[in-house]
Design a protein around this motif. Structure first.
Motif, PDB file in Angstrom:
ATOM      1  N   TRP A  14       0.831  -1.212   0.000  1.00 49.11           N
ATOM      2  CA  TRP A  14       0.000   0.000   0.000  1.00 49.11           C
ATOM      3  C   TRP A  14       0.867   1.264   0.000  1.00 49.11           C
ATOM      4  O   TRP A  14       0.495   2.270  -0.600  1.00 49.11           O
ATOM      5  CB  TRP A  14      -0.947  -0.022   1.204  1.00 49.11           C
ATOM      6  CG  TRP A  14      -1.767   1.214   1.375  1.00 49.11           C
ATOM      7  CD1 TRP A  14      -1.693   2.114   2.399  1.00 49.11           C
ATOM      8  CD2 TRP A  14      -2.808   1.708   0.515  1.00 49.11           C
ATOM      9  NE1 TRP A  14      -2.601   3.130   2.219  1.00 49.11           N
ATOM     10  CE2 TRP A  14      -3.298   2.902   1.076  1.00 49.11           C
ATOM     11  CE3 TRP A  14      -3.351   1.256  -0.685  1.00 49.11           C
ATOM     12  CZ2 TRP A  14      -4.321   3.641   0.489  1.00 49.11           C
ATOM     13  CZ3 TRP A  14      -4.369   2.002  -1.273  1.00 49.11           C
ATOM     14  CH2 TRP A  14      -4.842   3.175  -0.687  1.00 49.11           C
ATOM     15  N   ASP A  18      -0.655   3.253  -3.421  1.00 50.04           N
ATOM     16  CA  ASP A  18      -1.425   4.503  -3.425  1.00 50.04           C
ATOM     17  C   ASP A  18      -0.705   5.646  -4.138  1.00 50.04           C
ATOM     18  O   ASP A  18      -1.302   6.296  -5.002  1.00 50.04           O
ATOM     19  CB  ASP A  18      -1.815   4.896  -2.000  1.00 50.04           C
ATOM     20  CG  ASP A  18      -2.810   6.042  -1.974  1.00 50.04           C
ATOM     21  OD1 ASP A  18      -3.816   5.989  -2.745  1.00 50.04           O
ATOM     22  OD2 ASP A  18      -2.598   7.005  -1.214  1.00 50.04           O
ATOM     23  N   SER A  35      -7.410   1.617   1.542  1.00 49.61           N
ATOM     24  CA  SER A  35      -6.419   0.544   1.542  1.00 49.61           C
ATOM     25  C   SER A  35      -7.094  -0.813   1.366  1.00 49.61           C
ATOM     26  O   SER A  35      -6.614  -1.654   0.609  1.00 49.61           O
ATOM     27  CB  SER A  35      -5.610   0.575   2.843  1.00 49.61           C
ATOM     28  OG  SER A  35      -4.758  -0.536   2.929  1.00 49.61           O
ATOM     29  N   ARG A  39      -6.542  -3.424  -1.681  1.00 48.29           N
ATOM     30  CA  ARG A  39      -6.066  -4.783  -1.420  1.00 48.29           C
ATOM     31  C   ARG A  39      -6.939  -5.806  -2.126  1.00 48.29           C
ATOM     32  O   ARG A  39      -6.434  -6.743  -2.748  1.00 48.29           O
ATOM     33  CB  ARG A  39      -6.034  -5.072   0.077  1.00 48.29           C
ATOM     34  CG  ARG A  39      -5.404  -6.424   0.422  1.00 48.29           C
ATOM     35  CD  ARG A  39      -5.600  -6.792   1.874  1.00 48.29           C
ATOM     36  NE  ARG A  39      -6.996  -6.935   2.230  1.00 48.29           N
ATOM     37  CZ  ARG A  39      -7.778  -7.979   1.884  1.00 48.29           C
ATOM     38  NH1 ARG A  39      -7.275  -8.974   1.185  1.00 48.29           N
ATOM     39  NH2 ARG A  39      -9.034  -8.018   2.245  1.00 48.29           N
TER      40      ARG A  39
END
Length: 160
Positions: A14, A18, A35, A39
């Protein structure tokens, strides 16, 4: 070391996932992903696989792989890749790419098709070509690049 991604790896993935999405140059994911939503999008269930490349306890990149389409299209694979910005230029993308190609070969796929390689992502296009992929078509203005505006998306293909 390239290995199957675990749930415990996600926080490190992450950390680069991002910023890469927010950068607006390579992925057409929604910009407001949490997040957990990211995922779920990134983690591929069997018969596919999600891997990480780890070095000295740090995840430097990740790749997803598996069938491009279900059923009668499942003999052609696909994949997606992300490399931490701090690890670019260190062979992480190439190692992941070589791993993905071999995984598809070992699993009996007939080819690999990348559906959406942003044409201005020169490093990716160069890497995939060096691994034997060819651009078989480009969808004009299919990606809205933050830096370049509307650019094409290459469909790239590698027969196995």
């Amino acid at each position: 070391m390239i290995r199957t991604m675990t749930e415990a790896d996600w926080p490190q993935v992450w950390e680069f996932f991002d910023p890469i999405v927010q950068g607006g140059e390579t992925y057409a994911y929604p910009l407001d992903l949490t997040s957990e939503q990211a995922r779920v999008l990134w983690t591929v269930a069997p018969p596919g696989r999600t891997v990480v490349l780890e070095q000295d306890g740090r995840v430097l990149g990740s790749a997803t792989m598996g069938p491009n389409r279900p059923g009668r299209g499942s003999h052609v694979g696909t994949a997606s890749f992300m490399v931490a910005p701090s690890a670019r230029g260190r062979g992480v993308g190439r190692a992941l790419g070589e791993h993905v190609v071999q995984w598809h070969r070992d699993a009996g796929y007939r080819a690999i098709q990348f559906n959406a390689v942003v044409e201005t992502n020169a490093a990716a296009v160069r890497l995939w070509r060096s691994l034997g992929f060819e651009v078989v078509g480009t969808v004009p203005e299919a990606f809205d690049s933050r830096a370049h505006g509307l650019v094409g998306l290459h469909v790239m293909h590698l027969p196995l």
